[in-house]
Design a protein around this motif. Sequence first.
Motif, PDB file in Angstrom:
ATOM      1  N   SER A  41       0.845  -1.189   0.000  1.00 23.34           N
ATOM      2  CA  SER A  41       0.000   0.000   0.000  1.00 23.34           C
ATOM      3  C   SER A  41       0.880   1.239   0.000  1.00 23.34           C
ATOM      4  N   ARG A  76      -3.071  -0.192  -3.305  1.00 23.16           N
ATOM      5  CA  ARG A  76      -3.979   0.275  -2.252  1.00 23.16           C
ATOM      6  C   ARG A  76      -3.522   1.633  -1.718  1.00 23.16           C
ATOM      7  N   GLN A  78      -3.719   4.046   1.537  1.00 23.34           N
ATOM      8  CA  GLN A  78      -3.913   3.819   2.968  1.00 23.34           C
ATOM      9  C   GLN A  78      -3.980   5.146   3.720  1.00 23.34           C
ATOM     10  N   ASP A 110      -8.430   2.563   0.601  1.00 24.92           N
ATOM     11  CA  ASP A 110      -8.604   1.103   0.580  1.00 24.92           C
ATOM     12  C   ASP A 110      -8.212   0.454   1.902  1.00 24.92           C
ATOM     13  N   VAL A 111      -7.298   1.109   2.638  1.00 23.81           N
ATOM     14  CA  VAL A 111      -6.793   0.533   3.899  1.00 23.81           C
ATOM     15  C   VAL A 111      -6.907   1.586   4.998  1.00 23.81           C
ATOM     16  N   LYS A 132     -15.342  -1.955   8.134  1.00 23.48           N
ATOM     17  CA  LYS A 132     -15.630  -3.321   7.645  1.00 23.48           C
ATOM     18  C   LYS A 132     -16.935  -3.344   6.847  1.00 23.48           C
ATOM     19  N   HIS A 137      -9.942  -2.896   3.713  1.00 22.04           N
ATOM     20  CA  HIS A 137      -8.989  -3.560   4.595  1.00 22.04           C
ATOM     21  C   HIS A 137      -8.840  -2.735   5.878  1.00 22.04           C
ATOM     22  N   GLN A 139      -6.785  -2.364   9.386  1.00 25.58           N
ATOM     23  CA  GLN A 139      -5.587  -2.745  10.131  1.00 25.58           C
ATOM     24  C   GLN A 139      -5.677  -2.139  11.539  1.00 25.58           C
ATOM     25  N   CYS A 167     -10.486  -7.239  12.444  1.00 28.86           N
ATOM     26  CA  CYS A 167      -9.388  -6.605  11.703  1.00 28.86           C
ATOM     27  C   CYS A 167      -8.757  -7.587  10.720  1.00 28.86           C
ATOM     28  N   ASP A 168      -8.326  -7.075   9.574  1.00 28.45           N
ATOM     29  CA  ASP A 168      -7.702  -7.903   8.538  1.00 28.45           C
ATOM     30  C   ASP A 168      -6.205  -8.062   8.754  1.00 28.45           C
ATOM     31  N   SER A 169      -5.600  -7.138   9.497  1.00 28.13           N
ATOM     32  CA  SER A 169      -4.181  -7.226   9.838  1.00 28.13           C
ATOM     33  C   SER A 169      -3.954  -6.422  11.110  1.00 28.13           C
TER      34      SER A 169
END
Length: 571
Positions: A41, A76, A78, A110-111, A132, A137, A139, A167-169
């Motif tokens: 990203s 992406r 961020q 995107d993030v 979400k 995404h 984080q 969370c995705d990360s």
Amino acid sequence: MGIQITDTTLRDAHQSLIATRMRTRDMLPITEQLDKAGFFSLEVWGGATFDACIRFLNEDPWERLRSLRKKVKNTRLQMLLRGQNLVGYRHYADDVLREFIRLSVKNGIDVFRIFDALNDIRNMELSIKVAKEHKVHVQGAICYTVSPVHSTEKFAEMAKQLENLGCDSICIKDMAGLISPTASDALVKAIKSKVKIPLNFHSHCSSGMAPLSHYAAVLAGADILDTAFSAFGWGTSHPPTESMAAAFKDTPYDSGLDLELLYEIGEYFATLSGKYRVLFTAETTRPSINVLVHQIPGGMLSNLVSQLKEQNALDKYSTVLEEVPRVRAELGYPPLVTPTSQIVGIQAVLNVLTGKRYKQVTEEVKNYLLGSYGRPPAPIDEKIRKQVIGKETPIAVRPADLIPLELEKLRDEAHKMGILHQDEDLMTYALYPQVAVKFLRGELKEEALPSPAAAVKGAAPPELPMEFAVDVDGEVFNVKVSSVGGKTIEVEKAKQPAELPPGAVTAPMQGMILGIKVKAGDKVKVGDVVVMIEAMKMQNEVLSPFGGVVKEILVSQGQVINAGDVLVIVE
């Protein structure tokens, strides 16, 4: 599988080194090359960029995001989101949060890297949920810090909670460059043993340890690294993108990034850094292990230097650095990241400038002690708590639970002022009402930079005029020193300022008048608030040192004033 890299050059890097002053027009020519590189990203938005765009650059932050999105088609984009604080310095109502995230996604994010300055997960839950819902995404970030009340085990447990929230990360966010290679190894392993989602490692070179800590983190199992191109790396910024990619080339951790392309991009930023050369300072470009004591993050350090310059108090820099850890301990060891870094840092500045600790207290410090930012990691020093908020009781609930929905009220206000031209303007007004009104009316101007041509050619930055107060045998003179044609120095002895009129209430610092709390004819007591000043991004009360009747008000709302200016006369 190799590591992935998030490049921060267009956001955190220049926030950390030059107080977020990179212009959008300087970003756009290199974005297509950045898009080809293959980064996980590009961090381009959030943090202090929103504030800096409208306050200093006369740029619409939403337009910055849209213009970057048009150029970056494959990578992406961020942003850094401060949980319930969004990109401001207080908690906002839930309806404002929902609309801000909706518009951020619509304009190209995107993030979302989401954190809370106190690691109070209650302040992160809604922003995680809403992001979400928009299928981007998310984080979840852990603010890394060192104190008697923080531990590897607690950080790892927080990572598990964030994973459970969807969370995705996860991001280890070491904003001040405190984490050592040994601590990196232990923390990454502890988190990886508890969560299955990818782990991002983020540190700053403030102490000089970050490249080693990045390496240790990758060997321990980190999946993503934050880096910045070398011209905007190092110092209080991040390890260099080019060097990190080269270090792991032809190993099991190879990022797969093209080193030749990284070199070409790096050369663009090397040339561009010349334009901003006058904004780079020794304090932000030179690593110092002193950060392990004061724990001030890069973005705050560059702004602290800038703000002390505004107050003509850069000579107090080292004293402020000594005061910061004292204030932090008294306020319950908050991690120093926006907004708590500003809350602690500006209070330290005020303690030093006024010469008496907590004599002048910002509204934000009061709100922090009342629980309006969340739960402090450790108890507040009882003596300080009583001095600042007296017998008031701090709240125990999630702060935003007590904030009524405010979007429609704000919409009505903004509509009456005629400042709404797009949906995004309402968000700008909601986040920064004082600055936004002038910005959206077109009344602000971009702050000037030295000539880019001279700087890029390698010429030394122009010498700036300086003013000193000089005591000669007990008589104080204002002496102005300026460079003329780079050859001679002129010294002008100014007249001594006139004595202050009786009953003069003066400004304790440089800033902008936010509000006037009295009118001519009002009776005031010693300690009554007469004026509110915005200084160093915080709201500051000016208290009357006299009791009596307000005879005259000498300032107006929105006016920029200097330290020592007379604001009100009390008779």
